[in-house]
Design a protein around this motif. Structure first.
Motif, PDB file in Angstrom:
ATOM      1  N   SER A 142      14.829 -31.886 -18.092  1.00  0.00           N
ATOM      2  CA  SER A 142      14.048 -30.653 -17.936  1.00  0.00           C
ATOM      3  C   SER A 142      14.599 -29.572 -18.854  1.00  0.00           C
ATOM      4  N   ALA A 143      13.801 -28.550 -19.097  1.00  0.00           N
ATOM      5  CA  ALA A 143      14.248 -27.360 -19.835  1.00  0.00           C
ATOM      6  C   ALA A 143      13.505 -26.167 -19.264  1.00  0.00           C
ATOM      7  N   ASP A 144      14.121 -25.008 -19.340  1.00  0.00           N
ATOM      8  CA  ASP A 144      13.476 -23.811 -18.804  1.00  0.00           C
ATOM      9  C   ASP A 144      12.660 -23.106 -19.883  1.00  0.00           C
ATOM     10  N   TYR A 145      11.513 -22.594 -19.476  1.00  0.00           N
ATOM     11  CA  TYR A 145      10.615 -21.913 -20.401  1.00  0.00           C
ATOM     12  C   TYR A 145      11.303 -20.765 -21.131  1.00  0.00           C
ATOM     13  N   ARG A 148      13.561 -21.407 -24.379  1.00  0.00           N
ATOM     14  CA  ARG A 148      12.965 -22.053 -25.547  1.00  0.00           C
ATOM     15  C   ARG A 148      13.436 -21.461 -26.874  1.00  0.00           C
ATOM     16  N   LEU A 156       7.244 -28.683 -23.580  1.00  0.00           N
ATOM     17  CA  LEU A 156       6.982 -29.921 -22.869  1.00  0.00           C
ATOM     18  C   LEU A 156       6.662 -31.045 -23.855  1.00  0.00           C
ATOM     19  N   THR A 158       8.678 -32.261 -26.186  1.00  0.00           N
ATOM     20  CA  THR A 158       9.477 -32.208 -27.409  1.00  0.00           C
ATOM     21  C   THR A 158      10.577 -33.274 -27.387  1.00  0.00           C
ATOM     22  N   ILE A 169      11.706 -33.555 -23.354  1.00  0.00           N
ATOM     23  CA  ILE A 169      11.493 -32.630 -22.238  1.00  0.00           C
ATOM     24  C   ILE A 169      10.316 -33.118 -21.410  1.00  0.00           C
ATOM     25  N   GLN A 172       9.154 -28.740 -17.369  1.00  0.00           N
ATOM     26  CA  GLN A 172       9.511 -27.375 -17.760  1.00  0.00           C
ATOM     27  C   GLN A 172       9.542 -26.500 -16.521  1.00  0.00           C
ATOM     28  N   MET A 184      19.935 -28.265 -18.147  1.00  0.00           N
ATOM     29  CA  MET A 184      18.959 -29.348 -18.298  1.00  0.00           C
ATOM     30  C   MET A 184      19.186 -30.304 -17.141  1.00  0.00           C
ATOM     31  N   THR A 186      18.293 -33.680 -14.808  1.00  0.00           N
ATOM     32  CA  THR A 186      17.853 -35.044 -15.045  1.00  0.00           C
ATOM     33  C   THR A 186      18.323 -35.915 -13.881  1.00  0.00           C
TER      34      THR A 186
END
Length: 375
Positions: A142-145, A148, A156, A158, A169, A172, A184, A186
């Motif tokens: 995951s990654a936070d908006y 970025r 999303l 990438t 990703i 998000q 991140m 997982t």
């Protein structure tokens, strides 16, 4: 009295506006710094507050959730065997370096937990893209908006590398951000894979206690019976993390000193302006005393003016504070003010305004009524 107070305030509009501006500047600076402080402290404890568990069990020397030690995975079963424990969930935290196609690199913190529960970081209420089902795919994180910009504008889907291994990703989130590092989330297997963590190592154990059991009692039972670990309630662990980081970073002192100076500056700006306004109306105050107004009446009249100034100043000041909050929130600095905190801002406004009125009160109370008619 209200009519007289209003007339005095209208007499010199420039000074009245100056008093209100002084209040607005002071309360805005206080609100701004308080908001930044709330955001930073929320980020410090984000790993804990974005988990769903009654207890955290970590290495016995750990007091900061952002610097977890290592536990042998056998501790997981020991904790599970303690009376009052319903479920246990292992967590693995590992550092990594992310590299994107445009050459951007960023340090990331990989946090792994068991699927499909994902007891840490992946709250469905904070997911704005992707799905938890995709987290089971190879390389999914995951990654936070709001991170970025640090991740080469990755979104999303990438594809990129973590420690030289392929990742993408899959989910998000919004507002799940750490202090001094990019989160991140997982699965626990992929956190080990990306971070080169042994299968026998974990970073923490999350614990759900049995229905009706007291988390504090279960915590103490774990601490008494299992060597080498320390159990915390989630609230206490979050508080310990914030206390440790504030004590070692100087953030609290820096923000606190700015708030104190804003209070002092507002106090003297308002006080001196009200003193100057009182001098301009010295004959009017003297006339009131000459026709029988007591010092008590004069003090109430000046304090009423200060109260009206504080109402106007707080209304404008809080408007600017809320606009600031909304503005920085769009960039990821997300925080909210509690009703109690808003009430605190208002009482600080009253303190600044009524305290500043003391300058004028001291001058007018000492005034001899006859002196204004001499010469």
């Amino acid at each position: 009295m209200l009519r007289y107070a209003w007339q005095f305030m209208k007499y010199d509009k420039a000074k009245s506006v100056g008093i209100i501006i002084g209040i607005v500047i002071s309360i805005f600076l206080i609100g701004q710094q308080t908001g930044i402080f709330i955001f930073l402290t929320n980020a410090m404890k984000a790993l804990v507050t974005n988990s769903r568990a009654d207890l955290w069990v970590v290495d016995s020397k750990t007091i900061n959730a952002n610097a977890l030690g290592r536990l042998d995975i056998r501790k997981l079963r020991e904790v599970e065997s303690v009376e009052g424990v319903a479920h246990v969930y292992p967590v693995v935290v590992a550092g990594g370096s992310a590299r994107f196609d445009d050459g951007t690199t960023a340090g990331v913190q990989l946090i792994g937990s068991d699927a499909p529960s994902f007891r840490i970081g992946l709250d469905p209420g904070k997911i704005i893209g992707g799905s938890l089902e995709r987290m089971l795919e190879d390389g999914a994180v995951s990654a936070d908006y709001f991170d970025r910009a640090s991740l080469g504008q990755a979104g999303l889907g990438t594809n990129f590398e973590i420690n030289g291994k392929n990742a993408f990703i899959a989910v998000q989130t919004s507002g799940v951000r750490g202090f001094g590092g990019i989160f991140m989330f997982t699965t626990i297997e992929k956190a080990r894979y990306f971070g080169n963590i042994r299968n026998t190592d974990i970073s923490a154990v999350l614990v759900d206690v049995r229905p009706g059991a007291d988390p504090a009692v279960v915590r103490d039972r774990i601490n008494r019976t299992i060597f080498g670990v320390r159990a915390w309630t989630a609230k206490d662990f979050a508080g310990s993390t914030v206390g440790f980081l504030l004590g070692n970073s100087g953030i609290g002192f820096s923000i606190g000193s700015l708030i104190v100076f804003a209070l002092i500056a507002g106090f003297f700006i308002i006080g001196l302006t009200m003193y100057s306004a009182a001098l301009d109306r010295i004959r009017d105050y003297g006339t009131l005393k000459g026709i029988g107004a007591t010092n008590g009446y004069i003090i109430r009249l000046i304090l009423l003016q200060a109260f009206l100034f504080s109402l106007a100043g707080f209304a404008v000041g809080y408007l600017f504070i809320d606009l600031f909050r909304q503005g920085v929130g769009k960039a990821g600095t997300v925080f909210t003010y509690s009703p109690l905190m808003i009430a605190g801002f208002f009482f600080l406004t009253l303190f600044i305004s009524l305290g500043g009125a003391a300058f004028a009160i001291r001058r007018i109370v000492s005034l001899e009524p006859a002196s204004v008619f001499r010469g």
